[in-house]
Design a protein around this motif. Structure first.
Motif, mmCIF file in Angstrom:
data_model
loop_
_atom_site.group_PDB
_atom_site.id
_atom_site.type_symbol
_atom_site.label_atom_id
_atom_site.label_comp_id
_atom_site.label_asym_id
_atom_site.label_seq_id
_atom_site.Cartn_x
_atom_site.Cartn_y
_atom_site.Cartn_z
ATOM 1 N N ARG A 41 37.246 -22.356 55.099
ATOM 2 C CA ARG A 41 36.566 -21.743 53.958
ATOM 3 C C ARG A 41 37.569 -21.366 52.866
ATOM 4 O O ARG A 41 37.286 -21.472 51.679
ATOM 5 C CB ARG A 41 35.782 -20.511 54.442
ATOM 6 C CG ARG A 41 34.728 -20.009 53.511
ATOM 7 C CD ARG A 41 33.542 -19.455 54.246
ATOM 8 N NE ARG A 41 32.622 -20.508 54.599
ATOM 9 C CZ ARG A 41 31.647 -20.969 53.823
ATOM 10 N NH1 ARG A 41 31.457 -20.463 52.619
ATOM 11 N NH2 ARG A 41 30.865 -21.933 54.226
ATOM 12 N N TYR A 191 20.425 -13.123 61.252
ATOM 13 C CA TYR A 191 20.757 -12.127 60.231
ATOM 14 C C TYR A 191 19.798 -12.148 59.039
ATOM 15 O O TYR A 191 19.730 -11.212 58.268
ATOM 16 C CB TYR A 191 22.218 -12.250 59.768
ATOM 17 C CG TYR A 191 22.557 -13.483 58.965
ATOM 18 C CD1 TYR A 191 22.198 -13.607 57.634
ATOM 19 C CD2 TYR A 191 23.279 -14.532 59.546
ATOM 20 C CE1 TYR A 191 22.518 -14.736 56.891
ATOM 21 C CE2 TYR A 191 23.603 -15.660 58.822
ATOM 22 C CZ TYR A 191 23.209 -15.763 57.494
ATOM 23 O OH TYR A 191 23.525 -16.883 56.770
ATOM 24 N N TYR A 218 28.718 -5.607 55.077
ATOM 25 C CA TYR A 218 28.403 -5.170 56.440
ATOM 26 C C TYR A 218 29.199 -3.930 56.879
ATOM 27 O O TYR A 218 29.074 -3.498 58.021
ATOM 28 C CB TYR A 218 28.683 -6.309 57.433
ATOM 29 C CG TYR A 218 27.586 -7.354 57.539
ATOM 30 C CD1 TYR A 218 26.439 -7.293 56.750
ATOM 31 C CD2 TYR A 218 27.685 -8.398 58.446
ATOM 32 C CE1 TYR A 218 25.447 -8.258 56.850
ATOM 33 C CE2 TYR A 218 26.697 -9.363 58.561
ATOM 34 C CZ TYR A 218 25.575 -9.290 57.753
ATOM 35 O OH TYR A 218 24.596 -10.241 57.868
ATOM 36 N N GLN A 238 33.117 -12.569 52.646
ATOM 37 C CA GLN A 238 31.978 -13.333 52.132
ATOM 38 C C GLN A 238 30.913 -12.418 51.520
ATOM 39 O O GLN A 238 30.115 -12.862 50.715
ATOM 40 C CB GLN A 238 31.352 -14.169 53.263
ATOM 41 C CG GLN A 238 32.220 -15.321 53.710
ATOM 42 C CD GLN A 238 31.709 -16.003 54.983
ATOM 43 O OE1 GLN A 238 32.468 -16.250 55.897
ATOM 44 N NE2 GLN A 238 30.431 -16.303 55.039
HETATM 45 N N1 LIG Z 1 41.641 -13.421 57.735
HETATM 46 C C1 LIG Z 1 41.989 -14.575 58.264
HETATM 47 O O1 LIG Z 1 43.117 -14.762 58.680
HETATM 48 C C2 LIG Z 1 40.983 -15.665 58.366
HETATM 49 C C3 LIG Z 1 41.280 -16.868 59.018
HETATM 50 C C4 LIG Z 1 40.285 -17.843 59.125
HETATM 51 C C5 LIG Z 1 39.038 -17.598 58.568
HETATM 52 N N2 LIG Z 1 38.806 -16.431 57.915
HETATM 53 C C6 LIG Z 1 37.492 -16.127 57.326
HETATM 54 O O2 LIG Z 1 36.573 -16.026 58.380
HETATM 55 C C7 LIG Z 1 35.286 -16.400 57.891
HETATM 56 C C8 LIG Z 1 34.697 -17.458 58.798
HETATM 57 O O3 LIG Z 1 35.499 -18.631 58.696
HETATM 58 P P1 LIG Z 1 34.927 -20.018 59.203
HETATM 59 O O4 LIG Z 1 36.018 -20.993 59.136
HETATM 60 O O5 LIG Z 1 34.216 -19.800 60.493
HETATM 61 O O6 LIG Z 1 33.865 -20.336 58.063
HETATM 62 P P2 LIG Z 1 32.518 -21.174 58.178
HETATM 63 O O7 LIG Z 1 32.640 -22.172 59.278
HETATM 64 O O8 LIG Z 1 32.213 -21.616 56.818
HETATM 65 O O9 LIG Z 1 31.437 -20.107 58.637
HETATM 66 C C9 LIG Z 1 30.952 -19.123 57.769
HETATM 67 C C10 LIG Z 1 29.812 -18.442 58.473
HETATM 68 O O10 LIG Z 1 29.341 -17.340 57.689
HETATM 69 C C11 LIG Z 1 28.032 -17.120 58.138
HETATM 70 N N3 LIG Z 1 27.290 -16.206 57.287
HETATM 71 C C12 LIG Z 1 26.873 -16.396 56.004
HETATM 72 N N4 LIG Z 1 26.179 -15.293 55.593
HETATM 73 C C13 LIG Z 1 26.153 -14.427 56.642
HETATM 74 C C14 LIG Z 1 25.587 -13.152 56.840
HETATM 75 N N5 LIG Z 1 24.922 -12.512 55.879
HETATM 76 N N6 LIG Z 1 25.752 -12.551 58.048
HETATM 77 C C15 LIG Z 1 26.441 -13.161 59.027
HETATM 78 N N7 LIG Z 1 27.021 -14.375 58.896
HETATM 79 C C16 LIG Z 1 26.858 -15.000 57.721
HETATM 80 C C17 LIG Z 1 27.430 -18.501 58.191
HETATM 81 O O11 LIG Z 1 26.339 -18.473 59.072
HETATM 82 P P3 LIG Z 1 25.086 -19.506 58.957
HETATM 83 O O12 LIG Z 1 25.699 -20.832 58.576
HETATM 84 O O13 LIG Z 1 24.478 -19.499 60.307
HETATM 85 O O14 LIG Z 1 24.182 -18.997 57.880
HETATM 86 C C18 LIG Z 1 28.604 -19.339 58.716
HETATM 87 O O15 LIG Z 1 28.508 -19.570 60.094
HETATM 88 C C19 LIG Z 1 35.467 -16.887 56.464
HETATM 89 O O16 LIG Z 1 35.140 -15.836 55.601
HETATM 90 C C20 LIG Z 1 36.953 -17.189 56.408
HETATM 91 O O17 LIG Z 1 37.463 -17.097 55.102
HETATM 92 C C21 LIG Z 1 39.755 -15.484 57.805
#
Ligand SMILES: NC(=O)c1ccc[n+]([C@@H]2O[C@H](COP(=O)([O-])OP(=O)(O)OC[C@H]3O[C@@H](n4cnc5c(N)ncnc54)[C@H](OP(=O)(O)O)[C@@H]3O)[C@@H](O)[C@H]2O)c1
Length: 324
Positions: A41, A191, A218, A238
């Motif tokens: 993302r 959600y 959240y 997000q």
């Molecule tokens: N801090 C760090 O080091 C780090 C490292 C890696 C990733 N991240 C972050 O972690 C997050 C997830 O990464 P990812 O690679 O798994 O991204 P991803 O595959 O794009 O997944 C994003 C998820 O967010 C969910 N979502 C959207 N709106 C939501 C809501 N209101 N409540 C709950 N879930 C919701 C989506 O669910 P649905 O599709 O089911 O709607 C989707 O599964 C991202 O924000 C990314 O930037 C951070």
């Protein structure tokens, strides 16, 4: 070599598959012939100009890859030319070659194919460093994973189950919830239609650990969902960056909140995380308790399509970018 470059900040159409100079491995680094990378993302934000690489990192997108070691930089020990590996990167993965500090390499684990291994380093290091190293998830704990169907979420479900936790997830549709259940989730919450705090309280009391991708939106609800002594770890924004926190509730629960980013950490810290992943998480992957979850494989030259796919939503697990 060829790589995906950002012509100018903006939409996926600004991603260009073009010739660029080969990277040169510095001391302590190796050069990889990349087999595949994976979309994160953060890459979408970087493409839009909102998430510049940390100082010294490649301008090329790509936070992880798999590949074969082509050259060892000065002082590298423990790896050979020809080794098949995957790597955590600060950038540079959307390319045919990348230079990476040797401490950020992992062997391709067990039965996992070289291509599929491209989708493991970022989720493995993020989930392990936050859920286990920071929040200390243990057997019998309740883990709430927001975005259970995403790249991070699908990995966190499996890690939580492998460690003996009860795992609750949130996701956006019934189909995605069902797939999370098939991966091992015990409690699934839509959600869009359900109040996750009420559902979690009803099913499990409260969460000992929450892995949160939403941030501000959240914050209050997550504190409500925590059990006494619970740990909330925020890794995504997000749902925005500025929220309101009721410290009284946190104090009463003797709970804690942390927010962490992986990409900007110094190489030494990444190396410590990678070493812990190799020692403690890789055995779970080797015996098949934790597997890569791949939604789609797109050729690297068509990275723009992969970005569109992630932006549309509905990806379950990871989208990979294959070099050949
Ligand atoms: N801090 C760090 O080091 C780090 C490292 C890696 C990733 N991240 C972050 O972690 C997050 C997830 O990464 P990812 O690679 O798994 O991204 P991803 O595959 O794009 O997944 C994003 C998820 O967010 C969910 N979502 C959207 N709106 C939501 C809501 N209101 N409540 C709950 N879930 C919701 C989506 O669910 P649905 O599709 O089911 O709607 C989707 O599964 C991202 O924000 C990314 O930037 C951070």
């Amino acid at each position: 070599m060829r790589a995906i470059m950002i012509r100018e900040p903006g939409g996926p159409e600004n991603l260009e598959w073009t010739e660029v100079p080969d990277p040169v491995p510095g001391p302590g680094e190796v050069l990889l012939d990349v087999a595949a990378s994976a979309v994160n993302r953060a890459d979408l934000l970087q493409r839009q100009g909102h998430y510049p690489p940390p100082p010294g990192a490649s301008e090329i997108l790509g936070l992880e890859c798999s590949g074969t070691i082509a050259e060892l930089g000065e002082g590298v020990t423990g790896w050979q030319v020809g080794d098949e590996v995957c790597a955590l990167l600060a950038g540079g993965g959307y390319a045919e070659k990348v230079a990476v500090p040797a401490v950020q390499l992992l062997p391709v684990p067990g039965e996992v194919k070289l291509l599929a291994a491209a989708g493991l380093p970022e989720v493995a290091c993020t989930v392990w460093s936050n859920v286990v190293m920071h929040a200390g998830l243990g057997e019998g704990d309740v883990l709430l994973v927001h975005g259970g169907a995403g790249g991070i979420g699908t990995h966190a479900i499996q890690v939580g189950k492998a460690l003996g936790a009860t795992v609750a997830v949130t996701a956006g549709t019934g189909d995605r919830l069902e797939r999370c259940r098939q991966l091992g989730a015990d409690i699934v919450i839509n959600y869009r239609e359900q109040d996750f705090v009420a559902e979690l309280r009803k099913e499990a009391g409260g969460a000992d650990v929450i892995l949160d991708n939403m941030g501000a939106k959240y914050l209050g609800k997550n504190v409500d969902a925590l059990a006494t002594g619970g740990r909330l770890v925020v890794i995504g924004m997000q749902g925005g960056v500025k929220g309101e926190l009721n410290i009284g509730k946190l104090l009463t629960k003797r709970a804690s909140i942390a927010a962490t980013g992986l990409r900007g950490r110094p190489v030494e810290e990444k190396g410590e995380i990678v070493a812990a992943v190799r020692e403690q998480l890789w055995p779970l992957v080797e015996r098949g308790s934790v597997r890569p979850v791949i939604d789609q494989v797109v050729s690297l030259g068509k990275a723009a399509d992969a970005h569109r796919r992630l932006e549309e939503g509905g990806v379950f697990g990871k989208v990979l970018l294959a070099v050949s």
